[in-house]
Scaffold this active site. Structure first.
Site, PDB file in Angstrom:
ATOM      1  N   THR A 100       0.893  -1.371  -0.268  1.00  0.00           N
ATOM      2  CA  THR A 100       0.085  -0.431   0.132  1.00  0.00           C
ATOM      3  C   THR A 100       0.145   1.235   0.077  1.00  0.00           C
ATOM      4  OG1 THR A 100      -1.222  -1.247   1.279  1.00  0.00           O
ATOM      5  CG2 THR A 100      -1.705   1.858   1.047  1.00  0.00           C
ATOM      6  N   LYS A 175      -7.428   0.682  -2.337  1.00  0.00           N
ATOM      7  CA  LYS A 175      -7.053   0.427  -0.682  1.00  0.00           C
ATOM      8  C   LYS A 175      -7.272   1.658  -0.045  1.00  0.00           C
ATOM      9  CE  LYS A 175      -5.312  -1.828   2.554  1.00  0.00           C
ATOM     10  NZ  LYS A 175      -3.619  -3.027   2.236  1.00  0.00           N
ATOM     11  N   LYS A 243       0.107   5.256   8.598  1.00  0.00           N
ATOM     12  CA  LYS A 243       0.970   6.092   6.630  1.00  0.00           C
ATOM     13  C   LYS A 243       0.012   5.880   5.706  1.00  0.00           C
ATOM     14  CE  LYS A 243       2.209   2.497   5.234  1.00  0.00           C
ATOM     15  NZ  LYS A 243       1.670   1.748   3.427  1.00  0.00           N
TER      16      LYS A 243
END
Length: 291
Positions: A100, A175, A243
């Site tokens: 990701t 995502k 993150k």
């Protein structure tokens, strides 16, 4: 026996079970990891080959798959001194990134790969360690339709569904959106549990009301045990969720709940919770708001 030669970079919590499923399906797999002992351990367990650099990993492969922590690690694997792009690559090789990362990084690497005559898919996954072990991941893909078709034997081995969503970067946009909803769900669940707890209803009594009712979901069921037992052993680390929300902010996320989630996660990082499970959002909020 599947005759595709796969190079796999990244042997973290997700990488190991995913490689295991590829080996069980008969793929010829070579692995690379910055910490070599993880690769050697997998060699001893599964019989995979071990490469000692991304450059070595990429030589004579049909497909290269990366599953790493963040943009910096991914760029190093591709663009470093001994990176993938420094290798003599098989023309029309397929590069699949299942990490990701920022859609910007995806588009940059896709362009670099195309200039070398190879093709790139971003294919991050929805699901943590257990779905990875059980090959029940949902895979979100950006890239060319013909490359998506070529990758289907891999995707069918690793997950229960794979969806082509658009051009390079589309998989990572999806995502980031899903993880935004995931974080919002966990923060909302935690706040509800704390409110009930402050009014005399402990989590062990309250959470079944959530999970047996219409607002229960797979994630509220999955994380109820963490909250009740105060066990935040990581399946997906809070620092990684933080993150991802930071990346989403960088791509334009600017909504009331999204901003509140970002602030919560950033503050939780200062409390030493980065390597705890993402459900430690509850632990962080409890220290601030529980009576």
């Amino acid at each position: 026996m599947n005759h595709l030669k796969i190079g796999w970079a990244g042997l973290g919590h997700m990488g190991v079970p995913m490689v295991t499923n590829l080996v069980k399906a008969g793929f010829d797999v070579t692995v690379y990891n910055r910490t070599t002992d993880k690769a050697i351990a997998l060699q001893e367990k599964l019989g995979v080959k071990v490469a000692h650099s991304p450059r070595e990993l990429a030589e004579s492969k049909d497909i290269i798959i990366t599953m790493v922590t963040d943009d910096a690690a991914l760029k190093e694997i591709y663009e470093g001194t001994d990176g993938i792009l420094s290798a003599t690559l098989q023309r029309d090789m397929l590069a699949i990134d299942m990490s990701t990362v920022s859609p910007d990084t995806t588009r940059q690497l896709a362009a670099l790969c195309e200039a070398e005559g190879i093709w790139y898919l971003d294919a991050p996954v929805s699901g943590s360690v257990k779905p990875a072990q059980e090959a029940q991941l949902v895979i979100m893909v950006g890239g060319r339709a013909e490359d998506f078709e070529r990758a289907k034997p891999v995707f069918n081995t690793l997950g229960k569904a794979a969806h082509l969503l658009g051009d390079a970067g589309a998989g990572n946009y999806a995502k980031l959106a899903i993880n935004t909803f995931l974080g919002i769900t966990l923060q909302g669940l935690s706040e509800a549990v704390i409110f009930a707890q402050n009014n005399g209803i402990p989590p062990a009594q309250f959470l079944p009301l959530i999970n047996n009712g219409p607002i229960g979901s797979a994630i509220t069921n999955l994380k109820a045990t963490n909250i009740v037992n105060h066990d935040f052993t990581p399946a997906f680390q809070l620092g990684l969720l933080a993150k991802d929300i930071r990346l989403a902010k960088g791509q334009g996320l600017d909504t009331p709940i999204g901003n509140a989630l970002f602030d919560t996660l950033q503050d939780a990082l200062t409390q030493g919770l980065a390597t705890s499970d993402m459900s430690a959002i509850y632990q962080y909020l409890e220290t601030k708001y529980a009576e």
